[in-house]
Design a protein around this motif. Structure first.
Motif, mmCIF file in Angstrom:
data_model
loop_
_atom_site.group_PDB
_atom_site.id
_atom_site.type_symbol
_atom_site.label_atom_id
_atom_site.label_comp_id
_atom_site.label_asym_id
_atom_site.label_seq_id
_atom_site.Cartn_x
_atom_site.Cartn_y
_atom_site.Cartn_z
ATOM 1 N N ARG A 106 11.046 4.950 3.938
ATOM 2 C CA ARG A 106 11.706 5.480 5.145
ATOM 3 C C ARG A 106 10.809 6.523 5.813
ATOM 4 O O ARG A 106 10.707 6.552 7.049
ATOM 5 C CB ARG A 106 13.044 6.104 4.777
ATOM 6 C CG ARG A 106 14.166 5.090 4.562
ATOM 7 C CD ARG A 106 15.533 5.756 4.597
ATOM 8 N NE ARG A 106 16.607 4.786 4.400
ATOM 9 C CZ ARG A 106 17.177 4.540 3.232
ATOM 10 N NH1 ARG A 106 16.778 5.198 2.143
ATOM 11 N NH2 ARG A 106 18.141 3.639 3.139
ATOM 12 N N GLU A 107 10.195 7.370 5.011
ATOM 13 C CA GLU A 107 9.296 8.397 5.566
ATOM 14 C C GLU A 107 8.145 7.770 6.332
ATOM 15 O O GLU A 107 7.622 8.355 7.281
ATOM 16 C CB GLU A 107 8.750 9.278 4.447
ATOM 17 C CG GLU A 107 9.771 10.234 3.851
ATOM 18 C CD GLU A 107 9.175 11.074 2.728
ATOM 19 O OE1 GLU A 107 7.949 10.952 2.500
ATOM 20 O OE2 GLU A 107 9.923 11.838 2.107
ATOM 21 N N ARG A 108 7.747 6.572 5.920
ATOM 22 C CA ARG A 108 6.607 5.890 6.568
ATOM 23 C C ARG A 108 7.057 4.973 7.694
ATOM 24 O O ARG A 108 6.297 4.156 8.170
ATOM 25 C CB ARG A 108 5.804 5.130 5.516
ATOM 26 C CG ARG A 108 5.052 6.062 4.562
ATOM 27 C CD ARG A 108 4.519 5.300 3.347
ATOM 28 N NE ARG A 108 3.630 6.111 2.551
ATOM 29 C CZ ARG A 108 4.005 7.009 1.668
ATOM 30 N NH1 ARG A 108 5.305 7.260 1.494
ATOM 31 N NH2 ARG A 108 3.130 7.701 0.981
ATOM 32 N N ALA A 168 0.830 -1.206 0.000
ATOM 33 C CA ALA A 168 0.000 0.000 0.000
ATOM 34 C C ALA A 168 0.864 1.255 0.000
ATOM 35 O O ALA A 168 0.594 2.214 -0.737
ATOM 36 C CB ALA A 168 -0.930 -0.010 1.213
ATOM 37 N N ASP A 169 1.924 1.259 0.797
ATOM 38 C CA ASP A 169 2.808 2.424 0.847
ATOM 39 C C ASP A 169 3.534 2.622 -0.478
ATOM 40 O O ASP A 169 3.736 3.752 -0.931
ATOM 41 C CB ASP A 169 3.824 2.267 1.984
ATOM 42 C CG ASP A 169 3.187 2.403 3.371
ATOM 43 O OD1 ASP A 169 2.040 2.882 3.433
ATOM 44 O OD2 ASP A 169 3.834 2.016 4.361
ATOM 45 N N ALA A 170 3.925 1.516 -1.111
ATOM 46 C CA ALA A 170 4.567 1.622 -2.428
ATOM 47 C C ALA A 170 3.595 2.174 -3.450
ATOM 48 O O ALA A 170 3.960 2.994 -4.307
ATOM 49 C CB ALA A 170 5.080 0.252 -2.877
ATOM 50 N N GLU A 226 1.051 4.180 -2.863
ATOM 51 C CA GLU A 226 0.856 5.608 -2.605
ATOM 52 C C GLU A 226 2.022 6.433 -3.136
ATOM 53 O O GLU A 226 1.859 7.587 -3.519
ATOM 54 C CB GLU A 226 0.674 5.854 -1.110
ATOM 55 C CG GLU A 226 -0.650 5.352 -0.564
ATOM 56 C CD GLU A 226 -0.809 5.679 0.909
ATOM 57 O OE1 GLU A 226 -0.008 6.482 1.423
ATOM 58 O OE2 GLU A 226 -1.730 5.124 1.534
ATOM 59 N N ALA A 227 3.200 5.798 -3.194
ATOM 60 C CA ALA A 227 4.378 6.487 -3.726
ATOM 61 C C ALA A 227 4.424 6.426 -5.255
ATOM 62 O O ALA A 227 5.322 7.006 -5.873
ATOM 63 C CB ALA A 227 5.648 5.877 -3.148
ATOM 64 N N GLY A 228 3.463 5.713 -5.859
ATOM 65 C CA GLY A 228 3.416 5.617 -7.316
ATOM 66 C C GLY A 228 4.434 4.658 -7.894
ATOM 67 O O GLY A 228 4.811 4.784 -9.060
ATOM 68 N N VAL A 229 4.872 3.675 -7.098
ATOM 69 C CA VAL A 229 5.892 2.725 -7.551
ATOM 70 C C VAL A 229 5.252 1.362 -7.787
ATOM 71 O O VAL A 229 4.535 0.842 -6.923
ATOM 72 C CB VAL A 229 7.028 2.594 -6.508
ATOM 73 C CG1 VAL A 229 8.015 1.508 -6.933
ATOM 74 C CG2 VAL A 229 7.744 3.928 -6.341
ATOM 75 N N ASN A 230 5.529 0.786 -8.949
ATOM 76 C CA ASN A 230 5.042 -0.556 -9.265
ATOM 77 C C ASN A 230 6.086 -1.586 -8.839
ATOM 78 O O ASN A 230 7.249 -1.505 -9.249
ATOM 79 C CB ASN A 230 4.779 -0.699 -10.769
ATOM 80 C CG ASN A 230 4.220 -2.080 -11.114
ATOM 81 O OD1 ASN A 230 3.270 -2.532 -10.494
ATOM 82 N ND2 ASN A 230 4.807 -2.728 -12.107
#
Length: 361
Positions: free
Chosen positions: A353-355, A311-313, A315-319
């Protein structure tokens, strides 16, 4: 296709039956062990009741050594409009059928390139073949109707049809399937009598190499004895590399600098040839291999951890292209290795890291 008969209700036969039943095909089940067919039927794969007349397609899902006899009985009994087998070896069974003088126009040898370490109907799933190659080996006289039935079967099972010559198929699977099984078993066999202190050091590398060594020996005896020549040819080449490598490593123990450098060059050549061969393994969706980077994230063994990472990935727009877990020995934790496009690796690392995730370089 409205009706089918699956003869042999192990992992492959039951998985095919489950996929067909789920898509509205009436499937009849048959096995030399009535209990196995009963189990497959209880799973929703079809009915144990025999068909009242010829079905559209008979699927022969028995070990390679029994394919010819089973196909011959089915054809002579007029059980179907078309017949195909799904054994992992193709040339031998076809030659056996030709030797029986059977009209093979209604028969087609096939091989779905999918499976599991576990066998039997309880390991079967309707999605076993989704996205997987399914080899078809039509002969010169194969009826178009039978080929179309086979293509429909592959489509209903969500597989990807690949047409090959039967003997070319056997040489190919000797290289990419049968030899790896033997090599995995050979490495795993070294662990049987190893010191416990050595076994406790097992990491992801040894897990990867020995994963398929957990496969059923009885099933593999059937496969290997049906394709011995091509497998022996591949192993012969590997044996040459092994002997050269042993000599090279012995040379590295020498005090003679020339011998040492010769050993280094030979080992380096082997590793570089391995790099070149590995680079030819198809990548995502069967495309040419792509260069990816890995972002390793420390995770604890708690429910929902991987879901949170994904989910965090997102939200970061990373596949995330691929993922694997390297478990920490003796700890309820491990590393989730996330494979991503190189350009996305710094972005994903920073976002995680931010999360609050711990990133391992």
């Amino acid at each position: 296709m409205r009706t089918a008969l699956v003869i042999g209700t192990g992992l492959i036969g039951t998985s095919i039956a489950l996929a067909l039943s789920a898509r509205g095909v009436t499937v009849h089940l048959s096995d030399h062990d009535p209990g196995t067919a009963r189990t497959a039927a209880a799973l929703g794969a079809g009915t144990e009741a025999p068909p009242e007349g010829p079905v559209d397609l008979a699927v022969i899902a028995v070990p390679p050594a029994h394919v010819a006899a089973t196909v011959a009985r089915a054809v002579r009994g007029g059980l179907a409009r078309g017949y195909l087998d799904v054994a992992s070896v193709k040339g031998g069974p076809r030659r056996e059928l030709e030797a029986l003088g059977l009209d093979l126009d209604s028969y087609l040898g096939t091989h779905p390139m999918s499976g599991k370490e576990r066998s039997g109907p309880l390991a079967a799933t309707a999605d076993l073949f989704e996205g997987r190659p399914w080899v078809l080996t039509p002969g010169r006289g194969t009826d178009t109707e039978v080929l179309n039935l086979a293509l429909e079967l592959v489509s209903l099972c969500r597989g990807v049809p690949v047409v090959m010559d039967a003997d070319a198929h056997d040489r190919a699977v000797a290289l990419v399937s049968h030899t790896p099984q033997l090599m995995s078993s050979m490495v795993a066999a070294r662990l049987r009598d190893a010191e416990e202190s050595a076994v406790r050091l097992c990491g992801q590398g040894i897990r990867d190499v020995t994963r398929i060594a957990a496969s059923d020996p009885g099933m593999w005896i059937d496969i290997l004895t049906a394709n011995p020549g091509p497998i022996a040819d591949v192993l012969s080449g590997i044996a040459g590399d092994l002997q050269d490598t042993v000599q090279a490593l012995r040379a590295l123990e020498s005090s003679d600098e020339d011998k040492r450098q010769g050993g280094v060059r030979l080992v380096e050549d082997l590793l570089r040839r391995g790099n070149a061969g590995r680079s030819r393994v198809p990548g995502k969706h069967g495309a040419a291999p792509a260069a990816y980077e890995v972002v390793a994230v420390f995770v604890t063994d708690r429910p929902g951890e991987l879901a949170r990472i994904f989910a965090d990935a997102g939200e970061a727009g990373v596949n995330i292209e691929d993922v694997r877990i390297e478990h920490a020995t003796g700890q309820q934790a491990g590393l989730a290795e996330l494979t991503v496009e190189p350009s996305a690796a710094p972005l994903l690392s920073a976002a995680l890291r931010e999360r609050g995730w711990s990133i391992r370089q």
